[in-house]
Design a protein around this motif. Structure first.
Motif, short mmCIF file in Angstrom:
data_model
loop_
_atom_site.label_atom_id
_atom_site.label_comp_id
_atom_site.label_asym_id
_atom_site.label_seq_id
_atom_site.Cartn_x
_atom_site.Cartn_y
_atom_site.Cartn_z
N THR A 133 0.73 -0.98 -0.17
CA THR A 133 -0.13 -0.01 -0.04
C THR A 133 0.80 1.23 -0.18
O THR A 133 0.33 2.21 -0.82
N ALA A 134 1.91 1.26 0.77
CA ALA A 134 2.82 2.49 1.04
C ALA A 134 3.42 2.57 -0.51
O ALA A 134 3.39 3.77 -0.85
N ALA A 135 4.14 1.37 -1.25
CA ALA A 135 4.65 1.86 -2.48
C ALA A 135 3.44 2.39 -3.46
O ALA A 135 3.87 3.23 -4.27
N GLY A 136 2.30 1.65 -3.42
CA GLY A 136 1.17 2.06 -4.44
C GLY A 136 1.01 3.58 -4.04
O GLY A 136 0.95 4.24 -5.29
N LEU A 137 0.73 3.85 -2.88
CA LEU A 137 0.72 5.36 -2.75
C LEU A 137 1.56 6.44 -3.23
O LEU A 137 1.34 7.46 -3.80
N LEU A 138 2.80 5.70 -2.90
CA LEU A 138 4.02 6.77 -3.39
C LEU A 138 3.94 7.03 -4.88
O LEU A 138 4.14 8.12 -5.27
N PHE A 139 3.54 5.96 -5.59
CA PHE A 139 3.57 5.99 -6.96
C PHE A 139 2.28 6.82 -7.35
O PHE A 139 2.71 7.61 -8.33
N ALA A 140 1.47 6.81 -6.60
CA ALA A 140 0.11 7.38 -7.10
C ALA A 140 0.38 8.99 -6.94
O ALA A 140 0.08 9.77 -7.75
N VAL A 141 0.90 9.23 -5.59
CA VAL A 141 1.32 10.61 -5.46
C VAL A 141 2.23 11.16 -6.53
O VAL A 141 2.04 12.20 -7.19
N GLY A 142 3.35 10.42 -6.68
CA GLY A 142 4.27 10.90 -7.60
C GLY A 142 3.84 11.14 -8.85
O GLY A 142 4.19 12.17 -9.87
N VAL A 143 3.12 10.15 -9.60
CA VAL A 143 2.39 10.38 -10.90
C VAL A 143 1.35 11.26 -11.06
O VAL A 143 1.13 11.74 -12.20
N THR A 144 0.37 11.18 -10.03
CA THR A 144 -0.97 11.69 -10.55
C THR A 144 -1.52 12.68 -9.49
O THR A 144 -2.29 13.39 -9.69
N GLY A 145 -0.77 12.87 -8.32
CA GLY A 145 -1.12 13.84 -7.33
C GLY A 145 -1.97 13.42 -6.29
O GLY A 145 -2.55 12.10 -6.16
N THR A 146 -2.07 14.11 -5.18
CA THR A 146 -2.77 13.72 -3.77
C THR A 146 -4.10 13.18 -4.01
O THR A 146 -4.41 12.30 -3.44
N ASP A 147 -4.79 14.03 -4.88
CA ASP A 147 -6.35 13.59 -4.68
C ASP A 147 -6.51 12.26 -5.41
O ASP A 147 -7.41 11.76 -4.93
N ARG A 148 -5.77 12.10 -6.44
CA ARG A 148 -6.13 10.61 -7.04
C ARG A 148 -5.62 9.77 -6.18
O ARG A 148 -6.19 8.79 -6.17
#
Lengths: 438, 413
Positions: free
Chosen positions: A201-216
């Motif tokens: 989950t941590a890795a997934g969130l990191l990727f999500a924040v990195g590529v699409t931003g916090t809202d996404r």
């Protein structure tokens, strides 16, 4: 005269086998205009699926009620392979030039042969295969929880990255833990799942924040957690199956021919009618073809899905406009071909009493010939083509005299027949003349 | 928490990897020291090559050959049979096919340390290997080639002439094996009508040829002669073709991967006659592939049964003690003898040699006078390079195992 009837029986047996495989070529071609040259390997995997089922659960038994279970095992293996093949090798190339799927087909076919050969020699590799399947299954499961349409044409790779990262990292945690401690213990099992969940989950969130931003990333939290947990649970389940069942079977080496199990009733002493001997496995094969053909006819003409297939084969674009899910129809076509190929695989195993990882090649080529002979795209044509091919082969070995006669020339006649049909009746025996759309 | 779990496991994995690699390197260096220390002076290395099918249908036989040679070489090294020299085995895979066999031979011939080669399994492969090894004077000893032409030339029946002086073999040939089977069927089993099938390879064809000739000479009748393709798996057509001629037995020229299924399918089709073959079908795998109905099938094989001879008991015990994964199979004894015949010749030729290449010619010459009691009986070679022993055995499948029927010295009539 006895000899004639004997060869007729032999020919029909052989032909039934070809027909069962040929239907797979023809159904897929009828819907997507694609020759699935890896279909011979689907047939081979059917035979190995049946053998694996036997070795896993019934080693040493011979009673006839095992056969249905073996057939189900064969079908599961074949259908799984065919559906997966469609997803990874053909769907991405749906709109590519026609040459591209042909080349992938050959690649897939070689891959599947080597895969079976290696898997039987080193059953431990099943864990790797499981890891691959787990990644795939967990991703599909997670994708169901997102509101973002991940299969949409405008979706970019980075939209999928968070989910993929979550499963990969959860898998990595699992792998590291299991490398350190191989035995099944409740503590490690829980650690693998919980650890996978947290790290994934941590890795997934990191990727999500990195590529699409916090809202996404917030919207993706739930699917990412689902994916990570699913990876851990599925992998542990797979490991349990591997440890408790797969690792305990003594797998025969696939480098050599593998004896196929003998089943009461369908193998054993032949039936004699006059001077004609009919093997029990031959009766099984012909019977299987008859049943499959009847069910297939019913499915295509009387069910909703079957009529959907007919619609798509006539005009995919209009069918899509009418609300038919074309992708699903294509998967069904692949699966249908695989079911029949699986039955053919079991039949061949029972007839020849042995199977090997190369058996799909020549059988696939002959069945393809049968499909073209009957008119590719035409299901009745495939059945007729298969039977004709089998009978011609058997008769030619018996009645062609001299230097060119006998068993050693039997493979030649199939292709001689193919050339003759292509020259004089290119649409096949039952095919209608069509204007080529390409 | 997840982090710590992961970290700890990384440390454990890393640590175990380091320990493992240390252990491996430690092993390697120690064994090197052993070898260096035992002779006291500098040791030179000579290699004995093996060319056999290590993968593919026939790998059961090929791996048996490889391990038996390894055993012979290990024993020679342990007893320091050739002072100042250490022997090594270099096994190459020929997949039972001619082209990979030729490549294997070329690569061995290019290695200056290779002094001799044990192999091949197939006669057809040997035909490709002989001309590669001969110009380099590398001695070749086959444990399994039974094609008569390899030692006595193409016209072996009328005008025997030795084509390659470097080629020897420890097994008897089809010139003996086919007729031996014919005599057994006609004289002992009282069978007068047979059908023959072969797989069109040199071995099968030769075997059926010599069998047919002898069987007709004795007064028997060959009612049907058929062939199959090497890649066939379904033999219905050929079985249907021989069935009307009502033979009392089927003689098959070829190896077990096809013979087993053929026997099974023949009997399932209602043709209940014994199948007889040569040493190529004398393997436990044959019975596995032939199924329960293979009971009563026959095979001839070269030499006396390995388990029965006193000289062989030590080999079997040593082989089992060495812990090889695969069994020694049909040719283990012959391969062990083949390797030992080379080692015996090396005792003469390598003694004062300064390097391997200069000793090759002397090794070939020394082979002619090799004579010792091997696993399979007396090992010595005649003027063609053939073994002087002409002992053969008939085996029969009984209750799922090969059982000895009779062992005889073949006498030319």
């Amino acid at each position: 005269m006895d000899q004639f009837f004997q060869q007729l029986v032999n020919g029909l047996t052989l032909g039934s086998l070809y027909a069962l495989i040929a239907v797979g070529y023809t159904v897929v071609y009828g819907i997507v205009q694609l020759i699935n040259f890896a279909h011979g390997e689907v047939f081979m995997i059917g035979a190995f699926g049946a053998l694996s089922t036997y070795l896993l659960f019934f080693d040493g038994h011979t009673s006839v009620w095992i056969l249905p279970v073996m057939i189900v095992g064969a079908m599961a293996a074949s259908v799984g392979t065919a559906v997966l093949m469609e997803r990874v090798a053909y769907r991405p190339l749906r709109n590519a030039p026609r040459l591209a799927p042909l080349i992938t087909a050959i690649g897939i076919s070689v891959f599947l042969q080597e895969f079976i050969r290696l898997l039987y020699d080193r059953p431990g590799w099943a864990v790797l295969a499981m890891a691959g399947l787990t990644l795939f299954a967990a991703y599909l499961l997670g994708a169901r929880f997102t509101k973002v349409p991940l299969d949409h044409p405008i979706t970019k790779w980075r939209d999928r990255a968070p989910l993929l990262a979550a499963t990969v990292f959860a898998l990595a945690v699992w792998a590291l833990l299991r490398l350190a401690e191989r035995d099944l213990s409740i503590v490690i099992t829980l650690a693998a799942i919980v650890g996978g969940l947290i790290v994934g989950t941590a890795a997934g969130l990191l990727f999500a924040v990195g590529v699409t931003g916090t809202d996404r990333a917030k919207a993706l939290l739930q699917p990412i957690a689902v994916v990570a947990v699913a990876t851990g649970v599925l992998m542990e389940l797979g490991w349990l199956i591997f440890k408790e069942i797969i690792a305990k079977v003594e797998w025969p080496s696939a480098k050599q021919l593998i004896p196929f199990p003998q089943i009461d009733v369908v193998t054993g002493k032949a039936i004699e009618i006059g001077n004609v001997t009919i093997q029990r496995s031959a009766v099984f094969t012909i019977f299987a073809l008859a049943v499959c053909a009847a069910l297939l006819w019913f499915f295509i003409n009387r069910t909703r899905l079957g009529r959907g297939m007919q619609a798509v084969s006539q005009d995919p674009d209009t069918a899509r406009l009418m609300g038919i899910n074309v992708d699903r129809i294509i998967v069904v076509a692949f699966a249908l071909g695989a079911v029949l190929a699986a039955i053919a695989g079991v039949s061949q195993g029972l007839q020849n009493n042995n199977i090997d990882f190369r058996m799909g090649f020549l059988a696939g080529l002959k069945a393809f010939t049968a499909a073209v002979l009957g008119g590719i795209g035409n299901i009745q044509g495939a059945v007729v083509g298969g039977l004709v091919l089998g009978v011609v082969e058997a008769m030619a070995t018996q009645y062609v005299p001299g230097q060119f006669g006998g068993g050693s020339w039997k493979d030649v006649w199939a292709f001689v027949l193919l050339i003759l049909v292509l020259v004089f009746r290119p649409q096949g025996l039952l095919g209608a003349r069509v204007v080529d759309r390409a | 928490m997840g982090g710590t779990v992961q970290q700890r496991s990384v440390v454990r994995v890393g640590a175990s990897l380091i320990v493992a690699s240390l252990a491996l390197t430690a092993c390697g260096s120690r064994s090197n020291n052993d070898n260096g220390g035992s002779t006291g002076s500098t040791t030179k290395t000579a290699k004995i090559g093996v060319i056999a099918p290590l993968s593919g249908d026939l790998s059961a036989l090929g791996l048996g050959i490889q391990h038996s040679v390894e055993l012979a070489v290990k024993q020679a090294n342990d007893s320091n049979a050739i002072p100042g020299w250490k022997l090594e085995v270099d096994a190459k895979d020929d997949e039972g096919k001619t082209d990979p066999g030729k490549n294997a031979a070329t690569s061995l011939a290019g290695d200056p340390a290779v002094i001799g080669v044990v192999g091949t399994l197939n006669t057809s492969v040997a035909q490709q290997v002989q001309p590669v090894l001969a110009p380099k004077n590398i001695v070749q000893v086959s444990p399994a080639n039974t094609g008569p032409g390899l030692t006595q030339g193409a016209q072996w029946q009328s005008d025997p002439k030795r084509p390659y002086a470097t080629y020897f073999r420890t097994c008897t040939t089809d010139a003996v094996q086919g007729p031996f089977a014919a005599r057994y069927l006609y004289e002992t089993a009282k069978i007068t009508k047979v059908a023959t099938i072969h797989d069109k390879k040199a071995y099968g064809q030769g075997l059926v040829g010599t069998f047919t000739e002898e069987f007709k000479k004795l007064g028997g009748q060959v009612v049907s002669a058929q062939t199959i393709n090497p890649d066939d798996a379904n033999f219905q057509a050929v079985v249907s073709a021989i069935k009307p001629s009502a033979p009392q037995a089927l003689y098959y020229g070829g190896e077990y991967p096809k013979a087993g299924p053929l026997s099974q399918q023949m009997k399932a089709a209602g043709l209940n006659i014994p199948l007889m073959g040569g040493d190529g079908i004398f393997d436990p795998k044959y019975i596995q592939l032939g199924g329960k109905t293979s009971d009563g099938d026959l095979a001839t094989s070269v030499g006396a049964p390995v388990e029965a001879l006193d000289s062989a008991k030590k080999f079997v015990a040593d082989y089992n003690a060495a812990g090889y994964k695969e069994p020694y199979a049909a040719y283990g004894g012959y391969s062990f003898d083949a390797a030992n015949s080379i080692i015996n010749a090396l005792k003469v030729s390598l003694k004062d040699a300064k390097d391997v290449e200069s000793a090759r010619k002397a090794t070939v010459d020394a082979m002619a006078s090799v004579s010792f009691d091997g696993v399979t009986g007396k090992v010595a070679f005649d003027q063609y390079g053939d073994t002087t022993s002409k002992v053969l055995t008939v085996y029969k499948v009984a209750a799922g195992k090969w059982a000895t029927v009779e062992t005889k010295d073949f006498a030319t009539k």
